[in-house]
Design a protein around this motif. Structure first.
Motif, PDB file in Angstrom:
ATOM      1  N   ASP A 109     180.114  26.119 101.060  1.00  0.00           N
ATOM      2  CA  ASP A 109     179.243  27.271 101.344  1.00  0.00           C
ATOM      3  C   ASP A 109     179.732  28.169 101.769  1.00  0.00           C
ATOM      4  O   ASP A 109     179.489  29.426 101.978  1.00  0.00           O
ATOM      5  CB  ASP A 109     177.873  26.650 100.638  1.00  0.00           C
ATOM      6  CG  ASP A 109     177.052  26.143 101.285  1.00  0.00           C
ATOM      7  OD1 ASP A 109     176.462  25.544 102.502  1.00  0.00           O
ATOM      8  OD2 ASP A 109     177.609  24.721 101.219  1.00  0.00           O
TER       9      ASP A 109
ATOM     10  N   GLY B 203     184.723  14.260  95.842  1.00  0.00           N
ATOM     11  CA  GLY B 203     185.847  12.931  95.604  1.00  0.00           C
ATOM     12  C   GLY B 203     185.971  11.909  96.519  1.00  0.00           C
ATOM     13  O   GLY B 203     186.489  10.727  96.089  1.00  0.00           O
TER      14      GLY B 203
ATOM     15  N   GLY C 244     178.434  15.617  89.621  1.00  0.00           N
ATOM     16  CA  GLY C 244     179.964  15.227  90.481  1.00  0.00           C
ATOM     17  C   GLY C 244     179.966  14.137  91.008  1.00  0.00           C
ATOM     18  O   GLY C 244     179.547  12.757  90.481  1.00  0.00           O
TER      19      GLY C 244
ATOM     20  N   ARG D  43     173.468  18.892  83.611  1.00  0.00           N
ATOM     21  CA  ARG D  43     174.912  19.236  84.339  1.00  0.00           C
ATOM     22  C   ARG D  43     175.609  20.461  83.584  1.00  0.00           C
ATOM     23  O   ARG D  43     175.485  21.001  81.737  1.00  0.00           O
ATOM     24  CB  ARG D  43     175.861  17.621  83.769  1.00  0.00           C
ATOM     25  CG  ARG D  43     177.112  17.790  83.565  1.00  0.00           C
ATOM     26  CD  ARG D  43     178.092  17.204  83.005  1.00  0.00           C
ATOM     27  NE  ARG D  43     179.549  17.125  83.264  1.00  0.00           N
ATOM     28  CZ  ARG D  43     180.682  16.430  83.052  1.00  0.00           C
ATOM     29  NH1 ARG D  43     180.247  16.145  81.667  1.00  0.00           N
ATOM     30  NH2 ARG D  43     181.303  16.793  83.019  1.00  0.00           N
TER      31      ARG D  43
ATOM     32  N   VAL E 241     173.315  18.895  93.393  1.00  0.00           N
ATOM     33  CA  VAL E 241     174.543  19.757  93.391  1.00  0.00           C
ATOM     34  C   VAL E 241     175.469  20.657  93.850  1.00  0.00           C
ATOM     35  O   VAL E 241     174.879  21.079  95.769  1.00  0.00           O
ATOM     36  CB  VAL E 241     173.819  20.945  92.244  1.00  0.00           C
ATOM     37  CG1 VAL E 241     173.218  21.046  91.436  1.00  0.00           C
ATOM     38  CG2 VAL E 241     172.440  21.300  93.468  1.00  0.00           C
TER      39      VAL E 241
END
Ligand code: NAD
Length: 308
Positions: free
Chosen positions: A70, A89, A144, A165, A197
């Motif tokens: 961001d 990830g 996520g 989601r 988020v």
């Protein structure tokens, strides 16, 4: 794209000793070199960095070693034709374990005993104070990498896991998935609301006074996302008024959290200094991502974790 240089921006120091990452990528050709603030870039350059610098627009590819990008002006990267990738990830285990640590601490009251320990005081809880996570509902907002890391571990402890989601599609270990327009339905019955988020226009101020009114008065808010996802003034009021029971916060509007912030002083508050993803193996995870994308570039394939 052909990479002629891989520069490691000194800002990575905020997350790890840079030499560990240089060593972990020592097999790469071209070799990774540490560069200082003021370094200029051009075609053929790849940069691995914690933060953004305008000079990066002249490079071909920039890899952000954080999941949250961001602070990077994505639109300008796009206009400059500079690829930007991030490090999503890799934080599911670290943040998942930290969040479960918060939950267990709050339910089993460990923070109160640690506080009492500092005063050499033998504190026992009131009869109804302690509870178990098993059977309690947790709502994970953002499913996520972080969110699933939390959901999997919460489900393993017998919690009733629901989540939010954008697509509303089902996720393993999450009994009900709500779309963001049904946020209030998702959070109203939850003992814990976990924010995982990214910080975007949609998620800024997502948890404010109406959400605290909706939450149970014995609920805890957990924020491992970014500070501005929560309206801090509304959180302070909710804690003062007993609209919620407490919170565990790892991300803040201003970091380090200023000494005079009212957040420090609530008993039912766990404050961690943006370290929920901390691990001594972080450089290995980042090296794997960089190595994979160097291979993708050499093979003419699409970059993994591409932002623009
Ligand atoms: P991710 O991209 O794997 O997951 C984010 C998820 O949020 C995605 O599934 C996305 O679709 C969803 N999402 C986006 N907007 C939403 C909305 N309005 N409502 C519901 N879901 C929405 O990213 P991640 O690796 O899980 O990281 C998530 C964020 O957590 C990062 O962007 C970063 O800001 C923060 N983070 C913090 C730490 C820390 O140390 N505290 C570490 C890693 C990441």
């Amino acid at each position: 794209m052909h990479i002629e240089r891989i520069a490691l921006d000194e800002s990575v120091r905020k997350a790890m000793p840079p030499q560990l990452l240089v060593d972990a990528l020592s097999d790469l050709d071209p070799a990774v070199e540490l560069v200082e603030d003021g370094e200029q870039f051009g075609p053929g350059d790849a940069v691995v960095s914690f933060g953004h610098r305008d000079a990066f627009f002249d490079a071909d590819w920039v890899h952000c070693i954080r999941a949250g990008y961001d602070e990077f002006p994505v639109g300008v990267y796009d206009e400059a034709g500079t690829f930007l990738t991030n490090s999503t990830g890799i934080h599911g285990t670290t943040v998942g374990e930290t969040v479960l640590g918060y939950l267990l601490t709050l339910a089993r009251r460990l923070h109160t005993y640690r506080d009492a320990q500092h005063e050499h005081r033998w504190r026992r809880p009131s009869y109804e104070e302690s509870f178990t996570l098993s059977g309690e509902r947790i709502c994970v907002v953002g499913l996520g990498t972080l969110g699933r890391g939390v959901a999997d571990r919460a489900a393993a402890l017998g919690m009733d896991v629901v989540g939010v989601r954008r697509s509303g599609e089902s996720v393993p270990n999450v009994s009900t998935v709500y779309t963001p327009d049904r946020l209030h339905e998702a959070i109203e019955g939850a003992r814990f609301v976990v924010l995982s988020v990214p910080l975007t226009r949609e998620t800024t101020g997502m948890i404010a006074a109406p959400e605290f009114e909706t939450m149970r008065d014995d609920a805890y808010l957990v924020n491992v996302a970014r500070g501005p996802v929560v309206e801090t003034d509304a959180l302070v009021s909710a804690l003062e008024d007993g609209a919620i029971a407490g919170a565990a916060l790892d991300a803040f509007d201003e970091e380090p959290l200023p000494e005079d912030s009212p957040l420090w002083d609530f008993d039912e508050m766990l404050i961690t200094p943006h370290v929920s993803a901390a691990t001594g193996a972080y450089h290995e995870d980042i090296a794997a991502l960089v190595r994979e994308n160097v291979a993708h570039i050499e093979g003419g394939e699409t970059l993994k974790n591409r932002v623009v």
